[in-house]
Design a protein around this motif. Sequence first.
Motif, PDB file in Angstrom:
ATOM      1  N   GLU A   1       0.820  -1.214   0.000  1.00  0.00           N
ATOM      2  CA  GLU A   1       0.000   0.000   0.000  1.00  0.00           C
ATOM      3  C   GLU A   1       0.857   1.267   0.000  1.00  0.00           C
ATOM      4  O   GLU A   1       0.340   2.359   0.257  1.00  0.00           O
ATOM      5  CB  GLU A   1      -0.959  -0.024   1.198  1.00  0.00           C
ATOM      6  CG  GLU A   1      -1.971  -1.160   1.059  1.00  0.00           C
ATOM      7  CD  GLU A   1      -2.854  -1.339   2.283  1.00  0.00           C
ATOM      8  OE1 GLU A   1      -2.852  -0.450   3.158  1.00  0.00           O
ATOM      9  OE2 GLU A   1      -3.536  -2.372   2.352  1.00  0.00           O
TER      10      GLU A   1
ATOM     11  N   ARG B   1      -2.401  -8.287  -5.547  1.00  0.00           N
ATOM     12  CA  ARG B   1      -3.699  -7.624  -5.665  1.00  0.00           C
ATOM     13  C   ARG B   1      -4.716  -8.401  -4.866  1.00  0.00           C
ATOM     14  O   ARG B   1      -4.964  -9.564  -5.141  1.00  0.00           O
ATOM     15  CB  ARG B   1      -4.138  -7.595  -7.119  1.00  0.00           C
ATOM     16  CG  ARG B   1      -3.761  -6.309  -7.825  1.00  0.00           C
ATOM     17  CD  ARG B   1      -4.256  -6.360  -9.224  1.00  0.00           C
ATOM     18  NE  ARG B   1      -5.473  -5.569  -9.348  1.00  0.00           N
ATOM     19  CZ  ARG B   1      -5.636  -4.632 -10.270  1.00  0.00           C
ATOM     20  NH1 ARG B   1      -4.700  -4.391 -11.136  1.00  0.00           N
ATOM     21  NH2 ARG B   1      -6.750  -3.949 -10.333  1.00  0.00           N
TER      22      ARG B   1
ATOM     23  N   CYS C   1      -5.565  11.659   1.548  1.00  0.00           N
ATOM     24  CA  CYS C   1      -5.175  10.500   0.730  1.00  0.00           C
ATOM     25  C   CYS C   1      -4.005   9.755   1.354  1.00  0.00           C
ATOM     26  O   CYS C   1      -3.010  10.354   1.749  1.00  0.00           O
ATOM     27  CB  CYS C   1      -4.809  10.958  -0.675  1.00  0.00           C
ATOM     28  SG  CYS C   1      -4.215   9.627  -1.717  1.00  0.00           S
ATOM     29  N   ASN C   2      -4.132   8.423   1.459  1.00  0.00           N
ATOM     30  CA  ASN C   2      -3.071   7.588   2.015  1.00  0.00           C
ATOM     31  C   ASN C   2      -2.026   7.201   0.976  1.00  0.00           C
ATOM     32  O   ASN C   2      -0.974   6.680   1.326  1.00  0.00           O
ATOM     33  CB  ASN C   2      -3.648   6.285   2.575  1.00  0.00           C
ATOM     34  CG  ASN C   2      -4.621   6.533   3.689  1.00  0.00           C
ATOM     35  OD1 ASN C   2      -4.490   7.502   4.429  1.00  0.00           O
ATOM     36  ND2 ASN C   2      -5.603   5.674   3.818  1.00  0.00           N
ATOM     37  N   GLY C   3      -2.378   7.346  -0.294  1.00  0.00           N
ATOM     38  CA  GLY C   3      -1.459   6.904  -1.349  1.00  0.00           C
ATOM     39  C   GLY C   3      -1.376   5.394  -1.468  1.00  0.00           C
ATOM     40  O   GLY C   3      -0.394   4.848  -1.943  1.00  0.00           O
ATOM     41  N   CYS C   4      -2.439   4.690  -1.066  1.00  0.00           N
ATOM     42  CA  CYS C   4      -2.368   3.223  -0.963  1.00  0.00           C
ATOM     43  C   CYS C   4      -2.591   2.507  -2.288  1.00  0.00           C
ATOM     44  O   CYS C   4      -2.402   1.303  -2.382  1.00  0.00           O
ATOM     45  CB  CYS C   4      -3.370   2.718   0.065  1.00  0.00           C
ATOM     46  SG  CYS C   4      -5.084   2.915  -0.435  1.00  0.00           S
ATOM     47  N   SER C   5      -3.050   3.234  -3.329  1.00  0.00           N
ATOM     48  CA  SER C   5      -3.250   2.640  -4.657  1.00  0.00           C
ATOM     49  C   SER C   5      -4.504   1.796  -4.804  1.00  0.00           C
ATOM     50  O   SER C   5      -4.713   1.187  -5.845  1.00  0.00           O
ATOM     51  CB  SER C   5      -2.057   1.784  -5.102  1.00  0.00           C
ATOM     52  OG  SER C   5      -1.099   2.613  -5.682  1.00  0.00           O
ATOM     53  N   THR C   6      -5.331   1.744  -3.769  1.00  0.00           N
ATOM     54  CA  THR C   6      -6.558   0.943  -3.893  1.00  0.00           C
ATOM     55  C   THR C   6      -7.442   1.492  -5.010  1.00  0.00           C
ATOM     56  O   THR C   6      -7.966   0.741  -5.828  1.00  0.00           O
ATOM     57  CB  THR C   6      -7.318   0.942  -2.553  1.00  0.00           C
ATOM     58  OG1 THR C   6      -6.444   0.446  -1.561  1.00  0.00           O
ATOM     59  CG2 THR C   6      -8.554   0.060  -2.623  1.00  0.00           C
TER      60      THR C   6
ATOM     61  N   LYS D   1      -6.250   0.609  -8.405  1.00  0.00           N
ATOM     62  CA  LYS D   1      -6.504  -0.784  -8.778  1.00  0.00           C
ATOM     63  C   LYS D   1      -7.933  -0.995  -9.240  1.00  0.00           C
ATOM     64  O   LYS D   1      -8.186  -1.817 -10.113  1.00  0.00           O
ATOM     65  CB  LYS D   1      -6.209  -1.706  -7.591  1.00  0.00           C
ATOM     66  CG  LYS D   1      -4.724  -1.921  -7.387  1.00  0.00           C
ATOM     67  CD  LYS D   1      -4.459  -2.766  -6.170  1.00  0.00           C
ATOM     68  CE  LYS D   1      -2.969  -2.835  -5.883  1.00  0.00           C
ATOM     69  NZ  LYS D   1      -2.693  -3.162  -4.499  1.00  0.00           N
ATOM     70  N   VAL D   2      -8.889  -0.312  -8.629  1.00  0.00           N
ATOM     71  CA  VAL D   2     -10.280  -0.574  -9.000  1.00  0.00           C
ATOM     72  C   VAL D   2     -10.761   0.297 -10.157  1.00  0.00           C
ATOM     73  O   VAL D   2     -11.834   0.057 -10.700  1.00  0.00           O
ATOM     74  CB  VAL D   2     -11.255  -0.411  -7.800  1.00  0.00           C
ATOM     75  CG1 VAL D   2     -10.908  -1.398  -6.703  1.00  0.00           C
ATOM     76  CG2 VAL D   2     -11.273   1.002  -7.285  1.00  0.00           C
TER      77      VAL D   2
ATOM     78  N   ARG E   1       2.851  10.467  -1.104  1.00  0.00           N
ATOM     79  CA  ARG E   1       2.374   9.909  -2.358  1.00  0.00           C
ATOM     80  C   ARG E   1       0.851  10.058  -2.340  1.00  0.00           C
ATOM     81  O   ARG E   1       0.195   9.528  -1.448  1.00  0.00           O
ATOM     82  CB  ARG E   1       2.778   8.439  -2.391  1.00  0.00           C
ATOM     83  CG  ARG E   1       2.380   7.680  -3.621  1.00  0.00           C
ATOM     84  CD  ARG E   1       2.873   6.236  -3.469  1.00  0.00           C
ATOM     85  NE  ARG E   1       2.801   5.548  -4.738  1.00  0.00           N
ATOM     86  CZ  ARG E   1       1.735   4.896  -5.149  1.00  0.00           C
ATOM     87  NH1 ARG E   1       0.668   4.841  -4.395  1.00  0.00           N
ATOM     88  NH2 ARG E   1       1.740   4.282  -6.316  1.00  0.00           N
TER      89      ARG E   1
ATOM     90  N   MET F   1     -10.714   3.906   1.752  1.00  0.00           N
ATOM     91  CA  MET F   1     -10.991   3.732   3.177  1.00  0.00           C
ATOM     92  C   MET F   1     -11.168   5.060   3.902  1.00  0.00           C
ATOM     93  O   MET F   1     -11.980   5.182   4.792  1.00  0.00           O
ATOM     94  CB  MET F   1      -9.846   2.992   3.854  1.00  0.00           C
ATOM     95  CG  MET F   1      -9.888   1.509   3.754  1.00  0.00           C
ATOM     96  SD  MET F   1      -9.252   0.895   2.189  1.00  0.00           S
ATOM     97  CE  MET F   1      -7.545   1.365   2.258  1.00  0.00           C
TER      98      MET F   1
END
Lengths: 326, 663
Positions: free
Chosen positions: A90, A303, B586-591, B594-595, B620, B640
């Motif tokens: 993450e 993922r 924003c955490n920058g986690c990329s979730t 991905k979606v 980030r 989240m």
Amino acid sequence: MQEIFGRIKKRAAELFADGTVTRMVGWQKGESDYDKTPAVFGPDMKGFVYDGFCGANLSKYLINLSKVEGRTLVLLKPCDSYSFNQLLTEHRIDRDKVYAIGIDCNGKLDINKIRALGVKGIRSVAEEGDEVVLDTVYGSKRVKRSEVLLDRCYCCKGKDHVAGDEFILAEKRVDTTTTDRFELVKKLEAMTPDERYEFWRGELSRCIRCNACRNVCPACSCVKCVFDNPALGTDSKANSDTFEENMFHIIRAFHVAGRCTDCGECSRVCPQHIPLHLLNRKFIRDIDELYGEYQAGAEVGQRGPLTDFAKNDAEPGATPDKGGKK
Amino acid sequence: MQRIGVFVCWCGTNIAATVDVKAVAEAARKEPGVVFATDYQYMCSEAGQKLIRDAIAEHKLTGVVICSCSPRMHEATFRKTVEAAGLNPYMLEVANIREQCSWIHKDRTEATEKAVVLARTAIAKVSLNVPLTAGESPVTKRALVIGGGIAGIQSALDIADAGYEVDIVEKQPTIGGKMTQIDKTFPTLDCAACILTPKMVDAAQHEKITIYSYSEVTEVTGFVGAFKARIKRKARFVDETKCTGCGECTSKCPSKKNKNEFNLGLDNRTAIYIPFAQAVPKVAVIDAESCIKKKTGKCGLCQKICGAGAIDYEQKDEYIEREYGAIVVATGYNPIDLAKYDEYAYSQSPDVVTSLELERLMNAAGPTKGTLLRPSDGTHPHTIVFIQCVGSRCDDARGKPYCSKICCMYTAKHAMLIREKYPDTEVHVFYIDVRTPGKNFDEFYRRAVEQYGVDYIKGMVGKVVPHDGKLLVQGSDLIANEQVRIEADMVVLAAAIEPDKSARSIATMLTASIDTNDFFTEAHPKLRPVESPTAGVFLSGVCQGPKDIPETVAQASACAAKVIGLLAKDKLKGNPCVAHVNEEMCNGCSTCEKVCPYGAITYQDKEFRVPGPKRTEIRRVASVNEAVCQGCGACTVACMSGAMDIKGFANKQIFAEVDAICR
């Protein structure tokens, strides 16, 4: 364990000396002897300990430590290495700013189980074979280690690390697994909805909203938590009664679903002894059943099934023939 | 506090017959923030719109709620109305009290109650609306056409004629597609090559058209107006700029036993070949798998012979990258594989052929030079059985559930042509239904039956058994209610057609949607039939659904019109209801990355001020490309921390709506 502690200290001193790291995150004595708490150490490592009470998962501290100058040495027990990987996935930790040593773990101790055996006034702990020797103000006490472990250690994910630059391990690895980690989840699933509702209302009614579960959770690492953000309105949706506390845990479980590595820290730190990890395990079990077995943090960059799409994905509720449940 | 106006539409009796519109307006008037509420017979009419404009001016409204039909119907209309009155067009909400209320309820009390709730919900939402402005992005004035069949060629010609650059990418060594393999075309019976090849030449000679034959699109990024495509030019081992197409090499090549794809394997070709005489570009290509030089290093005969010095055995695949404003998908179709239909003995006897193979057997450029001969022994067939719907309208997993649409007509054509040319031939056609909706289609079919005496038998064939040089066909005649046994010399199977196998990967590349049969989905089945739901991607030909040639050409031109409409614009106005990120959270986690199905989210490192002595830190954080974002909201539910939100559909607004419903 004492031998491992010595080796860690020796190796850490070397890493400080050759300039590889500028600080170390480890454990030190907290308010009580049995309460070992995470701490950041300089080259002198003053107060650093590693014993059976060092259950705390250190990986979350790296989020902030990887933002400061210099490299941080972190000590990872096998189960902590999953959280470490998940945080790397993450992008919460800068891998270049961390030096990770995977350290041996033969199960961590549960003070509540020790207390239940009538042991009080603990001053220090040592391990001899499969016994734990507790030095107390009332003299020395011996208990069987297999009787006083944290619940999570009875269904350990394994003694192999999934991350680490180097490892300090005992010659003989101790397997502490004795139970199926989904045993209690299955019990909950077997309940009627009313029984289950009563069970959780009963458990969650004890919640004092100290937020310890959230603060310790490596998956709960938001820059700003939705419950600290009045602008979103999530925090006050149901604040007319205690139900909101219940919703807090449900929402938290949803937020970590697919990302929770099952490190069990939430239940370990809960001062009210609420079995919070069961909520997460229910999600893990559902994910395993619907999308195939998945362990968050097993690899960096994987993922998660909830943030991925495959054409043959189950659609819970919609396609029972694809494994979805009505 | 907003000053909200509520306008309840009767929609004639559509709404007013089931919903007490006056009661809805009355209830809305009591909601907080509402300063005006009324009802009117047709809110979308000019008089209705004037009523809205006047009310905005008179009551100084800042937000408007229209209780009417679905926003899909008239949201755009009413946005223009409020904009004309000086309001931001996004200060409008539509409560759907027709499709979601009056049309589905019978009880007036219940329906009225629900309409009040729906109005209240829209009022709660509009209270939180903020003015939005659509962003603009430039348009690259060039189109990419994927597929060089008749659909792709027609679209390309029309776009190029309007003055825009077009690139055609065709995976085969020549453009022309399936139509090059067809002998005659129904219902006029003109020769396919005679009408197609001039168009192929037109495309090749058009100064605005570039043809990339023997090439494939491997990657597409970007968005409407600014796509970026990576095109793989497969090595043909012949320099396209030098080859004159004289064919000298093909006559000398010693590797002669290679299946000729153009004649569907009914005869052989050499390893270096030109697909057919009218190929465009008329350039040879070396099939590396059968070339002796490529396989063993010895030979090199073609290189020695070639006067132009065009042969280059060392040629490598090349990649080019270009930008496009619009993309036309014209990937076409193929007949299905008949391996699963062995009851018709397709794999057991060479005399059981598909209809496309029959086209080659009847074509002057085909393996038999146009004389219809049995593939097994080269004799003239005297009894021919046609079997319709092989794999079409099929309810099991072997075939396709849809009607392939072209088979009834081409079978009538085949039957007619055979009876015309070889009157001593008996022709039987087994069919489920004969479907002939099209200009001059039914007349054509009736001519086959009445004038040419083709024997149409309603019923399906159960089995074809090769026996002693003949094919025993057992079928049922449903009208005579009896079993039919025919001793045939040839059996022709009207195989179902399916989208080309590349459809799926191209759809993924373009984030365009396909249906369960891999046909590309149109943005609206009736009103936007040549546009894909993905902005800037257009559909031409059979890739969208089964079609005959006239329909394909019509659709290809319609598609070109849509592309021209897009390329004619200098700038595109985006949809402002897109995702945006609160970087502080924003955490920058990329979730979200991905979606995101559109690839609209990227990440960047940004410097933020933080409390404490260090003052700033690098974090980030996500950033949304507003031109790519379609506002689907997948990111907002995955986030989240609630850092992602959709403008115009903010989490807060949705909460407010739910609260209003639950009140």
